[in-house]
Design an enzyme around this catalytic site. Structure first.
Site, short mmCIF file in Angstrom:
data_model
loop_
_atom_site.label_atom_id
_atom_site.label_comp_id
_atom_site.label_asym_id
_atom_site.label_seq_id
_atom_site.Cartn_x
_atom_site.Cartn_y
_atom_site.Cartn_z
N TYR A 150 0.84 -1.23 0.05
CA TYR A 150 0.02 0.05 0.03
C TYR A 150 0.84 1.28 0.17
O TYR A 150 0.24 2.34 0.25
CB TYR A 150 -0.78 0.08 1.36
CG TYR A 150 -1.58 -1.06 1.57
CD1 TYR A 150 -2.49 -1.74 1.06
CD2 TYR A 150 -1.29 -1.66 2.94
CE1 TYR A 150 -3.02 -3.01 1.60
CE2 TYR A 150 -1.86 -2.76 3.63
CZ TYR A 150 -2.66 -3.26 2.73
OH TYR A 150 -3.62 -4.59 3.18
N CYS A 171 14.58 -11.34 -1.81
CA CYS A 171 15.00 -11.15 -3.29
C CYS A 171 13.56 -10.84 -4.03
O CYS A 171 12.83 -11.38 -4.74
CB CYS A 171 15.29 -12.71 -3.63
SG CYS A 171 16.13 -12.69 -5.26
N1 LLP Z 1 -14.53 -4.96 10.87
C1 LLP Z 1 -14.30 -5.43 9.37
C2 LLP Z 1 -15.67 -6.01 9.01
C3 LLP Z 1 -13.14 -5.26 8.73
O1 LLP Z 1 -13.24 -5.60 7.61
C4 LLP Z 1 -12.01 -4.63 9.34
C5 LLP Z 1 -10.91 -4.42 8.73
C6 LLP Z 1 -12.03 -4.15 10.89
C7 LLP Z 1 -13.72 -4.44 11.35
C8 LLP Z 1 -11.12 -3.62 11.46
O2 LLP Z 1 -10.69 -2.40 11.03
P1 LLP Z 1 -9.73 -1.60 11.77
O3 LLP Z 1 -10.22 -0.94 12.89
O4 LLP Z 1 -8.47 -2.29 11.94
O5 LLP Z 1 -9.41 -0.36 10.50
N2 LLP Z 1 -4.41 -4.97 6.08
C9 LLP Z 1 -4.95 -3.70 5.76
C10 LLP Z 1 -6.36 -3.34 6.49
C11 LLP Z 1 -7.40 -4.22 6.31
C12 LLP Z 1 -8.70 -4.02 7.03
C13 LLP Z 1 -9.62 -5.00 6.73
N3 LLP Z 1 -10.72 -4.83 7.53
C14 LLP Z 1 -3.80 -2.67 6.28
O6 LLP Z 1 -2.76 -3.18 6.60
O7 LLP Z 1 -3.87 -1.65 6.27
#
Ligand code: LLP
Length: 431
Positions: free
Chosen positions: A334, A361
């Site tokens: 990202y 790598c």
């Molecule tokens: N609830 C649902 C249905 C979600 O899909 C997510 C995150 C959360 C709660 C939690 O969201 P948060 O509070 O952590 O923003 N891998 C990405 C983030 C993907 C988030 C996916 N869903 C990153 O590294 O930024």
């Protein structure tokens, strides 16, 4: 400093939870994830308290375990009386292994397999957040076979643009998650859920994205969701009693990031829910939220040793570390911003512009480009801040690099909560 669990001691070393990061690196080796338990608990309590303040206790924060899942974090959030959001049978299994109460778990996912649904039913998971009609039918059928009733929330796309990176925006029509409101799909699903024999239709859910700094999209989504609850009441006669408003609250990665106080989201959203319910003559539903990143993100750092320093005259200087995209794929995925500091040279002036590269790598294996750091040499320590969320949980073994250990600090005392992977671990499933 980016987070209040971080500091600098008289030796000019970075500290986390009062521990000298150089000592931790010596004791546990690098790369190393370090997290501060006090910071995690403080955020959990803030969310819990805000439910008392704004909803008279009629609601529960759920920790979104995808941000960082392991047994110890499940124990900690359980002690803090939060519920849990899981998105796979693996996250569910982890939570149950930690003794997390199944009834406080919401099971998410846009493609839960029959085996996962069956497992979750056998464990008596508290809620299924149903994503699509295939799942709705399957869940009804499997619950019927097992002679139980599944408690269901429907995942709805409220169509709110949360102004975030497009990979992590999930509230729009063009998203693989949930039922769209605009197309009538969500209402159709609500009618199906209402008549399904083995489902208890409890409420609706939305999640508009992640790393969001604006309060406005959360308010708008909450208003839309209460409106939908009203529509469901008119069309089916059912007054839903639960509303899950998802997660997504932003954190500070770099100095320029200015996330609002979490209390501000909670306050504004509660006002919106209360006034819309009043307008429609609805009882205020029991509210859930699902913060992940904001609970663990700023509480964690990753510590690395510097290896080679390659100066390409007129181009750039690569500082290579002993980890990389395997333990933190977020820059590669990202282009996420991070603060990088020289953990054992905190008092030295940042005079060199460098690119911090990993050891995989792969040319794209970078942690951060063009950051200002002191003059560095092999053996120096770097720390990347705010890596508590979506780092360990997204780590891989690319190039057969073992995943680092995770150390948790409590009251100035470090302990290993996830062991470093060994070479034997790497081949344990190889035949
Ligand atoms: N609830 C649902 C249905 C979600 O899909 C997510 C995150 C959360 C709660 C939690 O969201 P948060 O509070 O952590 O923003 N891998 C990405 C983030 C993907 C988030 C996916 N869903 C990153 O590294 O930024």
């Amino acid at each position: 400093m980016i987070a209040n669990c971080l500091g600098k001691n008289e030796k000019g070393h970075l500290t986390i939870g009062g521990c000298d990061v150089k000592d931790l690196a010596q004791q546990y080796g690098t790369p190393l994830y370090v997290m501060d338990e006090g910071k995690i608990r403080e955020t959990c309590r803030m969310y819990r308290d805000s439910f008392r303040k704004y909803y008279g206790g009629r609601g529960m924060p759920l920790y979104a375990s995808k941000a960082f899942s392991c047994k110890e974090i499940c124990r900690i959030v359980n002690e803090e009386e939060l519920g849990l959001d899981v998105v796979s049978a693996g996250e569910l299994y982890t939570a149950l292994q930690a003794g997390f109460p199944a009834e406080k778990i919401h099971f998410h996912g846009n493609n839960k397999t029959p085996a996962e649904i069956s497992y979750a039913l056998d464990c008596s998971v508290g809620h299924f957040v149903v994503d699509n009609l295939t799942e709705l039918e399957l869940l009804d059928h499997l619950a019927g076979e097992k002679g139980c009733k599944a408690r269901v929330l429907l995942r709805v796309k409220p169509g709110v643009d949360a102004h975030t990176h497009k990979f992590i925006r999930t509230g729009q029509i063009d998203s693989k998650f949930g039922f769209a409101l605009e197309t009538g799909e969500a209402l159709t699903a609500a009618k199906e859920a209402a008549k399904a024999e083995n489902l208890e239709f409890c409420g609706v859910h939305c999640h508009i994205g992640s790393q969001i700094f604006d309060v406005a999209p959360f308010v708008l989504a909450a208003e839309i969701m209460v409106g939908f609850i009203d529509q469901i009441r008119k069309e089916t006669g059912i007054t839903l009693e639960e509303l899950n408003l998802g997660g997504g609250f932003g954190i500070k990665y770099v100095q320029e990031d200015t996330p609002p106080q979490y209390d501000a989201y909670m306050h504004a959203v509660s006002d919106a829910v209360h006034s819309k319910c009043k307008e429609y003559g609805l009882p205020v539903p029991y509210i859930f939220i699902e913060p992940g990143r904001s609970i663990v993100g700023e509480a964690g750092i990753t510590v690395y040793h510097v290896g080679s320093v390659k100066e390409i005259p007129g181009v750039r200087t690569y500082v290579s570390i002993d980890g990389g995209m395997g333990d933190n794929p977020r820059y590669a995925l990202y282009q996420s911003s991070y603060t990088v500091v020289a953990a054992d040279k905190m008092d030295e002036p940042c005079t060199k512009e460098v690119t911090v590269a990993g050891k995989c790598c792969e040319s794209g294996d970078l942690i951060q480009e063009n950051v200002m750091l002191p003059e560095l040499k092999p053996g120096d320590l770097l720390a990347v801040l705010s890596t508590g969320a979506y780092n360990y949980s997204m780590a891989s073994n690319y190039n057969r690099i073992p995943r680092p250990a995770v150390v948790m600090i409590k009251d100035g005392q470090p302990r290993v909560i996830i062991r470093r992977e060994s070479f034997e671990d790497l081949v344990k499933n190889d035949v």
